[in-house]
Every structure is written in structure tokens, then in C-alpha cells.
Motif scaffolding. Sequence first.
Motif, PDB file in Angstrom:
ATOM      1  N   THR A  54      -0.470  -2.625 -92.276  1.00 27.59           N
ATOM      2  CA  THR A  54      -1.555  -1.324 -92.768  1.00 27.59           C
ATOM      3  C   THR A  54      -2.330  -1.060 -91.396  1.00 27.59           C
ATOM      4  O   THR A  54      -2.709   0.213 -91.422  1.00 27.59           O
ATOM      5  N   GLU A  55      -2.562  -1.726 -90.370  1.00 28.84           N
ATOM      6  CA  GLU A  55      -3.373  -1.395 -89.162  1.00 28.84           C
ATOM      7  C   GLU A  55      -4.969  -1.204 -89.480  1.00 28.84           C
ATOM      8  O   GLU A  55      -5.437  -0.592 -88.786  1.00 28.84           O
ATOM      9  N   LEU A  56      -5.359  -1.592 -90.877  1.00 28.92           N
ATOM     10  CA  LEU A  56      -6.663  -1.613 -91.156  1.00 28.92           C
ATOM     11  C   LEU A  56      -7.453  -2.917 -90.614  1.00 28.92           C
ATOM     12  O   LEU A  56      -6.737  -3.885 -91.108  1.00 28.92           O
ATOM     13  N   LYS A  57      -8.416  -2.614 -89.911  1.00 32.81           N
ATOM     14  CA  LYS A  57      -8.933  -3.733 -89.291  1.00 32.81           C
ATOM     15  C   LYS A  57      -9.640  -4.840 -90.440  1.00 32.81           C
ATOM     16  O   LYS A  57     -10.303  -4.079 -91.398  1.00 32.81           O
ATOM     17  N   LYS A  58      -9.319  -6.030 -90.086  1.00 29.97           N
ATOM     18  CA  LYS A  58      -9.857  -6.966 -91.282  1.00 29.97           C
ATOM     19  C   LYS A  58     -11.429  -7.162 -91.448  1.00 29.97           C
ATOM     20  O   LYS A  58     -11.700  -7.521 -92.697  1.00 29.97           O
ATOM     21  N   SER A  59     -12.052  -6.465 -90.752  1.00 28.65           N
ATOM     22  CA  SER A  59     -13.747  -6.403 -90.897  1.00 28.65           C
ATOM     23  C   SER A  59     -13.857  -5.645 -91.975  1.00 28.65           C
ATOM     24  O   SER A  59     -14.880  -5.805 -92.879  1.00 28.65           O
ATOM     25  N   LYS A  60     -13.211  -4.449 -92.086  1.00 31.01           N
ATOM     26  CA  LYS A  60     -13.761  -3.139 -93.044  1.00 31.01           C
ATOM     27  C   LYS A  60     -13.488  -3.609 -94.427  1.00 31.01           C
ATOM     28  O   LYS A  60     -14.428  -3.578 -95.218  1.00 31.01           O
ATOM     29  N   LEU A 328     -15.985 -10.478 -84.966  1.00 27.97           N
ATOM     30  CA  LEU A 328     -17.408 -10.854 -85.292  1.00 27.97           C
ATOM     31  C   LEU A 328     -17.774 -10.333 -86.700  1.00 27.97           C
ATOM     32  O   LEU A 328     -18.708 -10.869 -87.581  1.00 27.97           O
ATOM     33  N   LEU A 329     -17.728  -9.121 -87.026  1.00 33.39           N
ATOM     34  CA  LEU A 329     -17.868  -8.613 -88.159  1.00 33.39           C
ATOM     35  C   LEU A 329     -17.283  -9.041 -89.418  1.00 33.39           C
ATOM     36  O   LEU A 329     -17.681  -9.047 -90.616  1.00 33.39           O
ATOM     37  N   PHE A 330     -15.959  -9.709 -89.166  1.00 29.68           N
ATOM     38  CA  PHE A 330     -15.075 -10.311 -90.030  1.00 29.68           C
ATOM     39  C   PHE A 330     -15.850 -11.217 -90.692  1.00 29.68           C
ATOM     40  O   PHE A 330     -15.876 -11.695 -91.897  1.00 29.68           O
ATOM     41  N   PHE A 331     -16.397 -12.390 -89.837  1.00 28.82           N
ATOM     42  CA  PHE A 331     -17.294 -13.407 -90.173  1.00 28.82           C
ATOM     43  C   PHE A 331     -18.297 -13.129 -91.074  1.00 28.82           C
ATOM     44  O   PHE A 331     -18.879 -13.857 -91.934  1.00 28.82           O
ATOM     45  N   PHE A 332     -19.050 -11.949 -90.592  1.00 27.11           N
ATOM     46  CA  PHE A 332     -20.185 -11.427 -91.611  1.00 27.11           C
ATOM     47  C   PHE A 332     -19.389 -11.154 -92.995  1.00 27.11           C
ATOM     48  O   PHE A 332     -20.367 -11.642 -94.034  1.00 27.11           O
ATOM     49  N   GLY A 333     -18.658 -10.551 -93.238  1.00 27.73           N
ATOM     50  CA  GLY A 333     -18.112 -10.372 -94.373  1.00 27.73           C
ATOM     51  C   GLY A 333     -17.490 -11.711 -95.192  1.00 27.73           C
ATOM     52  O   GLY A 333     -17.795 -11.884 -96.387  1.00 27.73           O
ATOM     53  N   VAL A 334     -16.885 -12.670 -94.394  1.00 26.65           N
ATOM     54  CA  VAL A 334     -16.356 -13.843 -95.180  1.00 26.65           C
ATOM     55  C   VAL A 334     -17.679 -14.670 -95.663  1.00 26.65           C
ATOM     56  O   VAL A 334     -17.632 -15.254 -96.885  1.00 26.65           O
TER      57      VAL A 334
END
Length: 456
Positions: A54-60, A328-334
Motif C-alpha cells: 500500500t506504501e502507507l507508512k506504518k506509523s499512520k 519513532l512514531l510507530f513505537f508511539f502507536g504500538v
Amino acid sequence: MIRFILALITLLAVPGIAAASQWETLNMVATERGLYCVLIFVIAYVLVMAEEFTELKKSKPVIIAAIIIWGEVAYMAATQGPERVEQLDGAIVHHLAEYAELMLFLLVAMTYINAMADRNVFERLRSWLLSRNFGYRKLFWITGVITFFLSAVADNLTSALLIGAVVLAVGKDNPRFVALGLINLVIAANAGGAFSPFGDITTLMVWQAEKATFFQFFELFIPSVVNYLVPAIAMSLAVPDKMPEQSTSGLVPLKIGAYTVCGLFGVTIALAVSFHQFLHLPPFMGMMLGWGILAIYGYWIKFQEHDLLHEQRFDIFDMVRDAEWDTLLFFFGVIFCVAGLDHIGYMDLVAEWMYGDLGPTVANILVGFLSAIVDNIPVMFAVLTMDPEMDLYQWLLVTLTAGVGGSMLSIGSAAGVALMGISKGKYTFFSHLRWSPAIMAGYFASIAVHYWLNAP
């Protein structure tokens, strides 16, 4: 350059990450709103797994999911009285502190990786390997062994991408070698990160949670070696016994300060360990001190490169800017997704089933299979949030299985997904799947060796 610099030495930065919940759960796992939160998390993580397509960044998706889940948590808490609402402020501040320390720690690690890349350290290693004109089988073993040990100090993604570029360069006319070579790198990178506290995020999480001391993790060295060797030996027999086309390019020159930057990276690692082991301060403070030292040294480098254009001179803030902010933002979400589900009561429920009904050994082996489908970071974060009562042997077992379980499928680790992306169809999900039985044999062999050597 080297994208997705995953937590080189990371979740070491989070001091309370595995502590049992300080707040009473809402016990609303069977409600519609509770199940809705689970559905939101599942949808978000499906989108994370589909990032390659999808090329959608994982953090979003995970950030959106985290905020929705906590909105639902706040509503459910309000239905149970004002005292439950007041507890939310403390919970959010606690998890925000966890994330802030993680982000600072990661940022320093990524800055050093970017600084070494800027000084041509990785390109120098790559050009040296290409210049040696090794045969395919020898290159198969050399690249695998280098990746195994490199991933013990750098993250598995960086190690796999760096050495994967070599495999792709020398095997450009031999797709069979490329496929086997890249599968080999995925296995080596995951196995190499499992025995070192600095090698994998999940290992660091367990160390930071003080489930094992720094040197106790090295009890996993031989099981990790076995995990790599069993499938590697089987695959090496299928590697073409030929010589690749020789490379005539010379060694890439290092830029000013390359060796010193590498040395400062080692000093920064030592500072992080020392702050944690001897001063009992959060390791991110040692990392930030290392960042300051690098910043001062970068100021000196900038004046040594006075003959270059301003845009080409070393700038520490360029290294910070190029950090993998998506990660970095992905970890916030997780962190906030899992913490929200824990606040509802799901982690207690899962812990009771896995570690109560099935037992720790079966549960920890299942963790490895989960890691082959879902990234090992949220899996391990969930285990640590459950905080089951286990001895050292079992904590090392789950560290091993979570670290190497992702090798069973190409989508099971960031290294596999990234290498599929750069291989241009030469390494695919199905080419990896053909060797899954051999990889699974290595998985169970490493568990058996761990039992033989380390069982109480």
C-alpha cells in the motif's frame, strides 16, 4: 540510504516497560466497546503488515488506532465513576514517559548510524567485500556470518540491508543465488540479534525489564548459532558452485573522522550500559551524553571540510533530520495501543490463557510462531505487559523465540520485508516459504539446545 533504521540498541530506554499495571483494569473485555478497540487494533496492524503493497507508512494507522482506543478507554472509565477517570491521567503520563525515553534513545542510535553512513563506513565495507571476488558459496557463508555478528551490535534491518546490497551486486546475473543469499541474511540477522542485549529490540525490552542481567543473555549465543547453522547448511548445498562476474571497482574512500565516529559509537554504547548498570540512571542519559560528544566532534569535522560546499559539510542536525521518524512514531502507536488494551483488561485475559492454561514453555514457543506473522515488537511488548511469573530460563526462551521466530516467514521481520522490497522480485514470499521447513527445524533445534544448556 539505509532506511527504516530500527532501534539499533533501543527499548533499553524504557525503564518501566514491563512493570505490571499500576492501575486497576476496567474489566470490560466482553463489552461491545472493548471488542471494538480490539478490532481497531487488528485493522491498524493489517495495514502495517501491508505497507510494502500500500506504501502507507506504518506509523499512520497505529497512531490513529492508539488515539481511538484511548478515547474509548476514557468513555468506559467515565461509566465507572470519576475516580476511574482520574486514574487515566496517571496512566497516560506514565506511558508518555516511557515513549519519551524510548524516542530519545532511538534518536541517538539513528543519528550515529546516519553519521557512519555519511562518513562512508558502510559503503567501504560493501566495496571491500565486492573487491575480494569470492565464489558464490564462499560469499554465501561470509555474508551470513558477517550479518550474524553485525546484527549483535546493530539492528537486524540495518545489517540485512547493508550486506543484502552486496548479495544483490555480486549475484545480479544469478537469481537463484540472490534468493538463497537473502533468505540466509534474514535468518542470520534475526539469530544474531537474539543473544545480544543490543542486537534486537525485543532482547533489549527483556533486559530493560530486568528479567536478565546484561551478561546472562549471552547464554543464548550457542542456541542462536544453531538456529542459524541448521537452515544455512541445508541452503548452502543448493547454492551454485560458481564464480560471479569479477568487480573492477576499487575501495570507497572513507571521509574525515570515519574511524573516530565508529569509536564514539562504541563509547556511547558503553556509556548507556554504565549509566544503567552502575549509576542506576536511565540508559538514554548515557546515549544523550554520547550524542553531545558526537555533536562537538562534528563541529570539528565541519571545519576540517572547509573546502567543501556548505551543503556537503558534516552537520549533526542533518543526521537527526534523516532519522527514521516513521519508526519513532510507530513505537508511539504500538505502546499506546497495547497499553490501552491492557487498561481494558485484555492482557490479563491473554496471560491467563497462555501462561496459566498452556504453561510458560508452550506459550513461549507459540510467541515465536506469532512473531512469524506479526512483528515481534508488539508481541514482546504484550508479553512484558502481561508480566507472567517466569524464571530466567523461560525469559531467555521467550527472548530467543521472539527474536528468531520471524525467520520462518519473509513477512515475519523487518529485514525480510525490506529485502523483498529491494530485490526486485528475486526474493519473494514463496521463495522464502520453500525453505520454511529447514528454518523451522533450526527454530526447534535452538530451543532444544537452550533446554540442554540452560534449563534449571
